[in-house]
Design a protein around this motif. Sequence first.
Motif, PDB file in Angstrom:
ATOM      1  N   GLY A 154     -12.837   4.845  -1.513  1.00 20.12           N
ATOM      2  CA  GLY A 154     -13.109   3.920  -0.421  1.00 20.12           C
ATOM      3  C   GLY A 154     -14.451   3.226  -0.546  1.00 20.12           C
ATOM      4  O   GLY A 154     -15.134   2.952   0.440  1.00 20.12           O
ATOM      5  N   GLU A 155     -14.846   2.926  -1.770  1.00 19.58           N
ATOM      6  CA  GLU A 155     -16.142   2.269  -2.012  1.00 19.58           C
ATOM      7  C   GLU A 155     -16.142   0.851  -1.434  1.00 19.58           C
ATOM      8  O   GLU A 155     -15.099   0.227  -1.271  1.00 19.58           O
ATOM      9  N   ASP A 156     -17.339   0.360  -1.196  1.00 19.37           N
ATOM     10  CA  ASP A 156     -17.518  -0.989  -0.674  1.00 19.37           C
ATOM     11  C   ASP A 156     -17.562  -1.961  -1.857  1.00 19.37           C
ATOM     12  O   ASP A 156     -18.579  -2.045  -2.547  1.00 19.37           O
ATOM     13  N   PHE A 157     -16.464  -2.641  -2.104  1.00 23.07           N
ATOM     14  CA  PHE A 157     -16.447  -3.625  -3.193  1.00 23.07           C
ATOM     15  C   PHE A 157     -15.503  -4.762  -2.831  1.00 23.07           C
ATOM     16  O   PHE A 157     -14.652  -4.636  -1.950  1.00 23.07           O
ATOM     17  N   VAL A 158     -15.680  -5.873  -3.520  1.00 24.37           N
ATOM     18  CA  VAL A 158     -14.833  -7.048  -3.281  1.00 24.37           C
ATOM     19  C   VAL A 158     -13.974  -7.249  -4.518  1.00 24.37           C
ATOM     20  O   VAL A 158     -14.493  -7.289  -5.639  1.00 24.37           O
ATOM     21  N   ILE A 159     -12.658  -7.349  -4.321  1.00 23.81           N
ATOM     22  CA  ILE A 159     -11.794  -7.565  -5.476  1.00 23.81           C
ATOM     23  C   ILE A 159     -11.233  -8.988  -5.427  1.00 23.81           C
ATOM     24  O   ILE A 159     -10.712  -9.421  -4.410  1.00 23.81           O
ATOM     25  N   ILE A 160     -11.392  -9.698  -6.537  1.00 23.78           N
ATOM     26  CA  ILE A 160     -11.060 -11.123  -6.572  1.00 23.78           C
ATOM     27  C   ILE A 160     -10.024 -11.417  -7.649  1.00 23.78           C
ATOM     28  O   ILE A 160     -10.180 -11.044  -8.814  1.00 23.78           O
ATOM     29  N   ASP A 161      -8.970 -12.099  -7.229  1.00 27.95           N
ATOM     30  CA  ASP A 161      -7.864 -12.462  -8.100  1.00 27.95           C
ATOM     31  C   ASP A 161      -8.187 -13.810  -8.750  1.00 27.95           C
ATOM     32  O   ASP A 161      -8.352 -14.806  -8.044  1.00 27.95           O
ATOM     33  N   ALA A 162      -8.279 -13.839 -10.074  1.00 25.89           N
ATOM     34  CA  ALA A 162      -8.637 -15.085 -10.773  1.00 25.89           C
ATOM     35  C   ALA A 162      -7.404 -15.917 -11.115  1.00 25.89           C
ATOM     36  O   ALA A 162      -7.504 -16.923 -11.800  1.00 25.89           O
ATOM     37  N   ARG A 163      -6.238 -15.484 -10.609  1.00 28.78           N
ATOM     38  CA  ARG A 163      -5.006 -16.188 -10.985  1.00 28.78           C
ATOM     39  C   ARG A 163      -4.648 -17.277  -9.968  1.00 28.78           C
ATOM     40  O   ARG A 163      -5.349 -17.497  -8.991  1.00 28.78           O
ATOM     41  N   ASN A 164      -3.524 -17.908 -10.200  1.00 30.82           N
ATOM     42  CA  ASN A 164      -3.077 -18.969  -9.299  1.00 30.82           C
ATOM     43  C   ASN A 164      -2.427 -18.387  -8.044  1.00 30.82           C
ATOM     44  O   ASN A 164      -1.982 -17.240  -8.031  1.00 30.82           O
ATOM     45  N   GLU A 165      -2.328 -19.212  -7.022  1.00 26.86           N
ATOM     46  CA  GLU A 165      -1.772 -18.753  -5.747  1.00 26.86           C
ATOM     47  C   GLU A 165      -0.351 -18.211  -5.906  1.00 26.86           C
ATOM     48  O   GLU A 165      -0.004 -17.175  -5.346  1.00 26.86           O
ATOM     49  N   TYR A 166       0.494 -18.898  -6.685  1.00 30.76           N
ATOM     50  CA  TYR A 166       1.890 -18.449  -6.787  1.00 30.76           C
ATOM     51  C   TYR A 166       2.008 -17.115  -7.508  1.00 30.76           C
ATOM     52  O   TYR A 166       2.995 -16.392  -7.332  1.00 30.76           O
ATOM     53  N   GLU A 167       1.003 -16.768  -8.309  1.00 29.44           N
ATOM     54  CA  GLU A 167       1.007 -15.460  -8.958  1.00 29.44           C
ATOM     55  C   GLU A 167       0.630 -14.373  -7.946  1.00 29.44           C
ATOM     56  O   GLU A 167       1.260 -13.324  -7.872  1.00 29.44           O
ATOM     57  N   ALA A 168      -0.401 -14.662  -7.146  1.00 30.00           N
ATOM     58  CA  ALA A 168      -0.849 -13.691  -6.137  1.00 30.00           C
ATOM     59  C   ALA A 168       0.172 -13.539  -5.011  1.00 30.00           C
ATOM     60  O   ALA A 168       0.265 -12.480  -4.391  1.00 30.00           O
ATOM     61  N   ARG A 169       0.940 -14.601  -4.752  1.00 28.95           N
ATOM     62  CA  ARG A 169       1.904 -14.574  -3.641  1.00 28.95           C
ATOM     63  C   ARG A 169       2.921 -13.449  -3.825  1.00 28.95           C
ATOM     64  O   ARG A 169       3.360 -12.828  -2.881  1.00 28.95           O
ATOM     65  N   ILE A 170       3.280 -13.167  -5.069  1.00 25.38           N
ATOM     66  CA  ILE A 170       4.326 -12.162  -5.301  1.00 25.38           C
ATOM     67  C   ILE A 170       3.743 -10.782  -5.607  1.00 25.38           C
ATOM     68  O   ILE A 170       4.457  -9.782  -5.577  1.00 25.38           O
ATOM     69  N   GLY A 171       2.432 -10.728  -5.853  1.00 26.56           N
ATOM     70  CA  GLY A 171       1.816  -9.428  -6.094  1.00 26.56           C
ATOM     71  C   GLY A 171       0.340  -9.533  -6.416  1.00 26.56           C
ATOM     72  O   GLY A 171      -0.076 -10.412  -7.164  1.00 26.56           O
ATOM     73  N   LYS A 172      -0.458  -8.629  -5.837  1.00 31.18           N
ATOM     74  CA  LYS A 172      -1.902  -8.634  -6.089  1.00 31.18           C
ATOM     75  C   LYS A 172      -2.465  -7.263  -5.738  1.00 31.18           C
ATOM     76  O   LYS A 172      -1.782  -6.453  -5.105  1.00 31.18           O
TER      77      LYS A 172
END
Length: 307
Positions: free
Chosen positions: A126-144
Motif C-alpha cells: 500500500g505504498e504511496d505511488f502514482v502509476i501512469i499508463d503510457a499507452r493509448n486510451e483504447y488500450e487502457a479502456r480494456i485493461g490497465k
Amino acid sequence: MIKILLYYKYTKIDNPQEIRDKQYDLCKKLNLKGRILIASEGINGTVGGSPDAVEKYMRETESYPEFKGIEWKISEGPDDAFPRLRVVVREEIVTLGLKRENNDVSLEHKAQYIEPEELLELYEKGEDFVIIDARNEYEARIGKFKNAIYFDIDVFKDLPKQIKKIKNYKDKLVVTYCTGGIRCEKFSAYLREQGFKNVRQLHGGIHRYSEITGGKNFEGLMYVFDGRVHVPVNHVNPKIISKCEICGVEVARYKNCENAECNKRFICCENCEKEMNGACSNECKPKVEYWRKRREEKAKRKMNLSN
Ligand SMILES: [Zn+2]
Ligand SMILES: [Zn+2]
C-alpha cells in the motif's frame, strides 16, 4: 497455434536499410509475418510463426552485433494473428513527436527500471505511488493497472500535450508502464526532462509483469497489435473493467463498426453485435449492408483474378 514475439532494442544502427533488407529476407525464408520497424536508433518488432521458425529467427537476429542481448517476449496466438509481413525503415522506432520541433527527448535521461516484483510489492504494501499508463486510451479502456492514470490519446505522439494532467506529481514516486516497455524508455526520459524527480519505468512492460508475477493488480485485458486484439494478463485476481458501449453490460470484447466510413473501434457484447448488425450506432446501422456487399464483391473479384 503460432508463437508470437514482441521485442525492441535501442541501439545505434549505421545502415538501417541494409538491416531492413536482411531482416526481410530472414522473415521471408522462415515464413514469419508481422511488423518490424528499423531506425538509426534501434529495432522494434512483433512477428509470429511456427515455434521452430521463431527459434531460428531469435538466434539469427541475436547474432547481429547490434542486437545482442535483445529481450524477447514470447506468447501464443492463432495462425492468422498477422495478415502479412512488413519490414520498414522509419525515422524513429517509437514516435513521441518531439523530433520535428527539434526538441527530442534524450534516451540518456530515461528512468531506472522497476522490476515486476518491486511493483507488486508497492501494491501489496500500500505504498504511496502514482502509476501512469503510457499507452493509448483504447488500450487502457480494456485493461490497465489498478489506480493507473491514463491519457485521452489515440497515438503516442499526442502524449506530451496531455502532460498537464499529472503535473502535480513531480515530487512523488511515479511508475510508468506500457505493453512491452519500449514506449516507457522515451516517456520516462521525457518526464524526467519535465522535472519529475522520482520516475521508474516497468521493466518489460505488462507482458513481463504477467509472466513474472501472474499479473496481480492488473485489471482487465492487455490490448495487443495483432489478430488476438487482447490477451489475459492477470491469473491471480482477474476482473473485467470494460462495458459494452451499447447496452452497458460488462464485457471485454472489441469490434470495429462495420460501416466502413465510420470503422470506429468500440467495446460491444455479442448480443448487441447481432442486434446492431455490426454497427456502432443507429446512424451507422443502415449503412452496414452496403459496405458488406462491397466487401463481398471485392473478395469475389480478387478470387476471379487469382483463378
Ligand atoms: Zn451490449
Ligand atoms: Zn459506426
